[in-house]
Design an enzyme around this catalytic site. Sequence first.
Site, PDB file in Angstrom:
ATOM      1  N   GLU D  29      -1.988  16.225 -10.477  1.00  0.00           N
ATOM      2  CA  GLU D  29      -1.104  16.120 -11.909  1.00  0.00           C
ATOM      3  C   GLU D  29      -1.921  15.799 -12.968  1.00  0.00           C
ATOM      4  O   GLU D  29      -2.889  15.082 -13.060  1.00  0.00           O
ATOM      5  CB  GLU D  29      -0.193  14.875 -11.821  1.00  0.00           C
ATOM      6  N   GLU D  60       3.551  14.623  -4.940  1.00  0.00           N
ATOM      7  CA  GLU D  60       2.315  13.846  -3.943  1.00  0.00           C
ATOM      8  C   GLU D  60       2.518  14.711  -2.672  1.00  0.00           C
ATOM      9  O   GLU D  60       1.343  15.123  -2.186  1.00  0.00           O
ATOM     10  CB  GLU D  60       2.089  12.602  -4.154  1.00  0.00           C
ATOM     11  N   GLN D  82      -2.653  10.681  -8.874  1.00  0.00           N
ATOM     12  CA  GLN D  82      -2.825  10.053 -10.257  1.00  0.00           C
ATOM     13  C   GLN D  82      -3.016   8.273 -10.190  1.00  0.00           C
ATOM     14  O   GLN D  82      -3.946   8.165 -10.981  1.00  0.00           O
ATOM     15  CB  GLN D  82      -1.683  10.206 -11.241  1.00  0.00           C
ATOM     16  N   ASP D  85      -0.593   4.048  -6.138  1.00  0.00           N
ATOM     17  CA  ASP D  85       0.563   3.561  -6.019  1.00  0.00           C
ATOM     18  C   ASP D  85       1.521   4.782  -5.745  1.00  0.00           C
ATOM     19  O   ASP D  85       2.634   4.443  -5.386  1.00  0.00           O
ATOM     20  CB  ASP D  85       0.759   2.584  -7.318  1.00  0.00           C
ATOM     21  N   ILE D  87       0.952   7.205  -3.860  1.00  0.00           N
ATOM     22  CA  ILE D  87       0.462   8.147  -2.820  1.00  0.00           C
ATOM     23  C   ILE D  87       1.436   8.149  -1.755  1.00  0.00           C
ATOM     24  O   ILE D  87       1.625   9.052  -0.872  1.00  0.00           O
ATOM     25  CB  ILE D  87      -0.901   7.690  -2.128  1.00  0.00           C
ATOM     26  N   PRO D  89       4.779   9.119  -1.340  1.00  0.00           N
ATOM     27  CA  PRO D  89       5.301  10.325  -1.077  1.00  0.00           C
ATOM     28  C   PRO D  89       4.682  11.326  -0.220  1.00  0.00           C
ATOM     29  O   PRO D  89       5.368  12.071   0.403  1.00  0.00           O
ATOM     30  CB  PRO D  89       5.764  10.991  -2.358  1.00  0.00           C
ATOM     31  N   HIS D 129       0.612   0.372 -11.034  1.00  0.00           N
ATOM     32  CA  HIS D 129      -0.673   0.942 -11.439  1.00  0.00           C
ATOM     33  C   HIS D 129      -1.694   0.086 -11.029  1.00  0.00           C
ATOM     34  O   HIS D 129      -2.679   0.010 -11.597  1.00  0.00           O
ATOM     35  CB  HIS D 129      -0.492   1.056 -12.920  1.00  0.00           C
TER      36      HIS D 129
HETATM   37  C1  LIG Z   1       5.663   9.094  -7.977  1.00  0.00           C
HETATM   38  C2  LIG Z   1       4.993   9.275  -9.439  1.00  0.00           C
HETATM   39  N1  LIG Z   1       3.837  10.280  -9.504  1.00  0.00           N
HETATM   40  C3  LIG Z   1       3.313  10.230 -10.724  1.00  0.00           C
HETATM   41  C4  LIG Z   1       3.517   9.122 -11.792  1.00  0.00           C
HETATM   42  C5  LIG Z   1       2.825   9.308 -12.875  1.00  0.00           C
HETATM   43  N2  LIG Z   1       3.654   9.692 -14.125  1.00  0.00           N
HETATM   44  C6  LIG Z   1       4.256   8.948 -15.032  1.00  0.00           C
HETATM   45  S1  LIG Z   1       5.342   9.526 -16.020  1.00  0.00           S
HETATM   46  C7  LIG Z   1       4.728  11.024 -15.436  1.00  0.00           C
HETATM   47  C8  LIG Z   1       5.216  12.296 -16.222  1.00  0.00           C
HETATM   48  C9  LIG Z   1       6.717  12.342 -15.962  1.00  0.00           C
HETATM   49  O1  LIG Z   1       7.333  13.651 -16.687  1.00  0.00           O
HETATM   50  P1  LIG Z   1       9.067  13.966 -16.890  1.00  0.00           P
HETATM   51  O2  LIG Z   1       9.561  13.759 -15.309  1.00  0.00           O
HETATM   52  O3  LIG Z   1       9.085  15.309 -17.364  1.00  0.00           O
HETATM   53  O4  LIG Z   1       9.573  12.715 -17.612  1.00  0.00           O
HETATM   54  P2  LIG Z   1       9.159  12.432 -19.099  1.00  0.00           P
HETATM   55  O5  LIG Z   1       7.858  11.447 -19.266  1.00  0.00           O
HETATM   56  O6  LIG Z   1       9.078  13.666 -19.796  1.00  0.00           O
HETATM   57  O7  LIG Z   1      10.407  11.629 -19.821  1.00  0.00           O
HETATM   58  C10 LIG Z   1       3.971  10.922 -14.569  1.00  0.00           C
HETATM   59  C11 LIG Z   1       3.233  12.062 -13.870  1.00  0.00           C
HETATM   60  C12 LIG Z   1       4.453   8.183 -11.242  1.00  0.00           C
HETATM   61  N3  LIG Z   1       4.845   7.214 -12.252  1.00  0.00           N
HETATM   62  N4  LIG Z   1       5.029   7.966 -10.166  1.00  0.00           N
END
Ligand SMILES: Cc1ncc(C[n+]2csc(CCOP(=O)(O)OP(=O)(O)O)c2C)c(N)n1
Lengths: 410, 410, 337, 337
Positions: D29, D60, D82, D85, D87, D89, D129
């Site tokens: 990601e 993931e 990323q 925490d 991991i 899934p 995190h």
């Molecule tokens: C399971 C998981 N994987 C990765 C993350 C890291 N992360 C936090 S927000 C995000 C992006 C999310 O994008 P979107 O679903 O489009 O929502 P938006 O922020 O645009 O509202 C990521 C990759 C996380 N919080 N949880």
Amino acid sequence: MKNRAPLSLHIPEPRLRPGDQPDFSHIKVLKAGEVRRPDINVTAKNTTDIAYSLVRVLGEDDKVHGPWDPHVDVETLKRGLRNMVVTRTFDDRMYRAQRQGKTSFYMKCTGEEAIAVSQAAALDPEDMCFPTYRQQGLLISRGYPIVDMMNQIYSNERDPLKGRQLPIMYSSKKHGFFSIAGNLAMHYSQAVGWAMASAYKGDDRICAAWIGDGSTAEGDFHTALTFAAVYRAPVILNVVNNQWAISSYQGIAGGDESTFAARGIGYGIPALRVDGNDFLAIYAVTKWAADRAHANLGPTLIEHFTYRVEGHSTSDDPNRYRPAEEAKAWPFGDPINRLKKHLIALGKWSEAEQAALEKAVDEEVRAAQKEAESHGTLGSGKLPSVRTMFEDVYKEMPWHIRRQRQEMGV
Amino acid sequence: MKNRAPLSLHIPEPRLRPGDQPDFSHIKVLKAGEVRRPDINVTAKNTTDIAYSLVRVLGEDDKVHGPWDPHVDVETLKRGLRNMVVTRTFDDRMYRAQRQGKTSFYMKCTGEEAIAVSQAAALDPEDMCFPTYRQQGLLISRGYPIVDMMNQIYSNERDPLKGRQLPIMYSSKKHGFFSIAGNLAMHYSQAVGWAMASAYKGDDRICAAWIGDGSTAEGDFHTALTFAAVYRAPVILNVVNNQWAISSYQGIAGGDESTFAARGIGYGIPALRVDGNDFLAIYAVTKWAADRAHANLGPTLIEHFTYRVEGHSTSDDPNRYRPAEEAKAWPFGDPINRLKKHLIALGKWSEAEQAALEKAVDEEVRAAQKEAESHGTLGSGKLPSVRTMFEDVYKEMPWHIRRQRQEMGV
Amino acid sequence: MATMNMIQALNSAMDVMLTKNPDVLIFGEDVGFFGGVFRATDGLQKKHGVQRCFDSPIGEAGIVATAIGMGAYGLRPVIEIQFADYIYPAYDQLVSAAARLRYRSAGDFSAPITLRSPYGGGIFGGQTHSQSPEALFTHVCGLKTVIPSNPYDAKGLLISAIEDDDPVMFFEPKRIYNGPFDGHHDRAVTPWSKHPASDVPDTYYTVPLGKAAIVREGSDLTVLSYGTMVHVSLAAALEAGIDAEIVDLRTLMPVDIETITQSIEKTGRCVIVHEATRTSGYGAELSALVQENCFYHLEAPIERVAGWDTPYPHAFEWQYFPGPGRVADAMRRVMEA
Amino acid sequence: MATMNMIQALNSAMDVMLTKNPDVLIFGEDVGFFGGVFRATDGLQKKHGVQRCFDSPIGEAGIVATAIGMGAYGLRPVIEIQFADYIYPAYDQLVSAAARLRYRSAGDFSAPITLRSPYGGGIFGGQTHSQSPEALFTHVCGLKTVIPSNPYDAKGLLISAIEDDDPVMFFEPKRIYNGPFDGHHDRAVTPWSKHPASDVPDTYYTVPLGKAAIVREGSDLTVLSYGTMVHVSLAAALEAGIDAEIVDLRTLMPVDIETITQSIEKTGRCVIVHEATRTSGYGAELSALVQENCFYHLEAPIERVAGWDTPYPHAFEWQYFPGPGRVADAMRRVMEA
Ligand SMILES: Cc1ncc(C[n+]2csc(CCOP(=O)(O)OP(=O)(O)O)c2C)c(N)n1
Ligand SMILES: Cc1ncc(C[n+]2csc(CCOP(=O)(O)OP(=O)(O)O)c2C)c(N)n1
Ligand SMILES: [Mg+2]
Ligand SMILES: [Mg+2]
């Protein structure tokens, strides 16, 4: 032997990167009122056209158009306008507070305010919400005290979540607002379980859940759709497609290959795609989906097509991965501005009233901030008791956690 | 207050249970040749009608019909017929062997033989397969020695998998047959990775994966579709809808709400639904999908509509959860019988030749069984060396496993 | 009072709770009409209705996720994961949601769910029908982990688990569903009816979580064990002629530290027995706890007898299974040390 | 030779391997154009092309699954999760597939993948995190687990991991990406440039997996630790005035038992330090191993200093973090015992 051409790997790329001129000319801007409104007992398959289209109600002329006109009374519109303004003002103040070092983290929903605020208006107050971190508008609309939101953000001595959660990960059962998790998508399938429980009990409360475009790639999205379809759960499954997931554009989630609404059809879930910057269209599709749920017709998937105006959070700079000023080029305008202009077009509102509203809200938010800060900001030392750190892991504290608390001397 | 009707929870139920008369009259049996054949560069959306329909080639008259006629030569058909007969005979012998206590477990694919066997014929021999436990026909078609399949089933001293795996969890890289996992669905998204790798390397081998109707509910199904769509992976994603998942009918996987093929469309993956008991139709759709993959057009989803004639495995009795004799009522016939009748109608085959084939195959399978049993059956004590139990956890044996092996004294 | 095997006792616990509490419901793969692949829910759908006990899609993540949502609503779902080996797709929901919900919401929401799952080997299930994943859950604060070793405990503990306000992982040693297997796979199986713990009340009763049982008093050494291995340890002690005190932990998290320390303080020696792979298994935590709490009482190194650090191999079931021979050897070593 | 912080060293390792081996590719990601949320892959897409380093969907499970498929094909994917925490899934794919593939196919297929993930607390990341999930992987046979504590090791170990034929979990202590944090959060941060381990060759080199490093020789007691906690332990020893031998394990699985036993046989005392929650953490395995291998050399109970058995609370970061004060206290207790 067959003479095969070599394969090649396709990696999706956004059209534009920093330095490029913002340009949304590839997006077809449908006229308001163009999309038909089917009966709520429609089959999923018979919503296919809508899942690839865009329900819009508020036109360029600031008037309502077409069959999706939800006939909302002016009071509701004014309340919606106010709640959107509060949300945006709140975001601005808290973003600034983070920049001033008063907390660790913040996330805005700028440009997406209409979604949470309009849906809160369309749902019953008792209906349950399983939000992501960009639906702060739900809490605001449901009258949760903004000072408590700030107390949470500051992790201070009045923090309802006792300093345990990252800023903005609110929770309020009383307001039908499920505890936000840092982990994306997990809650989406939990929402289906809540809805199943409500149906199991013969309750009349329905459920709504939100997920981002990027997060639809998680397995939980599929789980939610599958279980919701199988048990016809009374749930509204919202996808907020704001075009970005941190630095990844929606093509990385599969948005170049199809719409997110279209996902629903394959599962047998009627799906609608709506202009996410159009307060009235959102209201209309939400009511439609809620009526379906109440009539035991099961789930609806709604894709809200919108744009994330700001960075992902205080931790990133969007100018590193997309053209600056792209937000201004978004062809569907700003949700607050559009609703304001509609009210003015109706003769029920004026620029002066808007200015007064913004001023009043600004003062209200500042006053709340002052109050919250009197209870401490992150690192100020004004904290809940350290003892509470060991509580609520279990309902009753087991011996080993008690010993650890003792070891800490608290 | 709103006056809402109470919600109620829908639990899907199969139409019939033990004691009921078998009845498939709710299934519309389309005529062979009715479904159109689009160009391979069709958009997903433009396969929607096919995803809700059924590609059939072999008609009631045992002749081929319509645009999906794959024009297969007679030799290929005869080979397919033979491989199906081998598969069925093999299943019968091994099922019996389990009943005789020679191994712990067995699973048949009775009624579904055409899927693996026809697809093996349509794919290049170098193409990679990620199967479930009901595609033994792939190995058989690709010339993997059936005696080695038996050695695996018996976990004997010649077991290529060294006694480690449950019976039928074959693996043969040489035959492009990925190691079968007991865990459902996991391999489906791995297959997409394999296909991406092939594309990354500019290779010309494509990949195919199979999953059961029930297993589509796992998150891996969604993962596979999402990643395949995003990276346009050269992969054929097959769903074998045999109506049952152990004791759960396909409605528990969402089959009452939609077709499984339709799932693909929402992701932007062209999808076909095919009569899974029609050797020629399967061949045709597989070729079409393979051509798409080779042309870098990306994935295709194929739903094979079929019926699991036997119990799930040696561990269950299907008469406890579905009407006895239901298999005989399946309106799409038996795949072996249909292909045989087609060859006879072509004037290329006879009942006598069929009888001779069946006899020859029976002898061949018995001979293989005899040979395999000479190397041991489960519990006979003829095993690979116990030392091997500690190998292959890692490429090099780490100290702690070596110590454990020493502790065991081997 | 009736004579029940483990499956019947578990079935009875669910029957009692379905009757007692309308907020209890049961779902999972094949648990409805069919009654589950091990028949633990046999007859419950028929008796209590299709909405109280029903089949789920094959999606362990979804089973747990929807149970969490139901728990947040106020229900007490009892879910079955068909084999513990198939629990991993649900791991995120268990670790990141079920275990964390009460804490992260400061008590606003909780997930009072009970997850039942057959675990362990000895039935020639190969590597994906034999695993013992308990240590992957004992490390996760917010989850409780329970493993019964006999019908009486199974029913009483399951009722306690269902009534508990926290998420409970309830692992059922499938090898002893029908009888108290002592590891002698070459001998005839004893049915539960010959065992006193098969006397099970038909009605409601509880066995408390967090309390171990001393299934055999002894003075030579202490065995810490649970599930099937309790019976194997009993056999091993008998065969080695060692006066072992055998502790059936019953609940792994929170563990009954008092019973453990009292026993070790008495015997000064300790053997830990489980079927899960050894490295980072729950035995490691037990060993560390004993060492920390009873260091000055220990007269010999603590021994761990466990599954080898390999997957569970189909054909080598009995070479893999930590049977009475290996346990007895460890006991002797500990006595001779 | 250049001066690098951890991020630069990791970036350099990937750069070197992308250059050296066309079968190496990187995805995850936000790792492509953006270069990752911690910038570990910064510039790699630009230099090596979009097919060598690209963004993945937020899934993931899919990241790991597709990497496994690529591994089965013959590639050596390096994937980023990323935050550790997130991991979970992917847990099923890691446990049931990556870890088992070689064994179950009798060597026919394998999954030579490297999974990088920032882990640990100290950056006010709250409970999602900050986690340290290493023990959830050390229990899984078939996986290797590696955790570096400085830039030199980070690069050398990551190259070894990428070249290793087994799946490697490579956890990066994010608190020390920019400097060797010793737990004194109230003091100014020292940058890596002041530390000798920031001298990192630009070119290819390896640090072998499975070998610990003694970062400080001493005779009073042995500290077993890894990642950030190595630096905290060093500070604690200094402040407590204890002549501790500090072992940086570097690889947790397989662990370097020789270095461990030699050190304990010398010192007779042991403190284990990690940031993960205590119960069933990797410290339990270390404690059990030390006890089993060095029982007769132990002069005092082994102490574990670890994160409390609660989620990582946002506001109580420093009350939660096992800082030098708590480590020093444990050292003193062990010396006085
Ligand atoms: C399971 C998981 N994987 C990765 C993350 C890291 N992360 C936090 S927000 C995000 C992006 C999310 O994008 P979107 O679903 O489009 O929502 P938006 O922020 O645009 O509202 C990521 C990759 C996380 N919080 N949880
Ligand atoms: C992850 C996982 N969950 C549950 C099981 C147990 N199980 C084995 S086969 C099966 C049914 C699968 O049905 P389907 O996918 O329709 O395939 P079919 O057996 O009909 O070919 C189940 C539930 C499993 N093996 N793996
Ligand atoms: Mg987004
Ligand atoms: Mg099936």
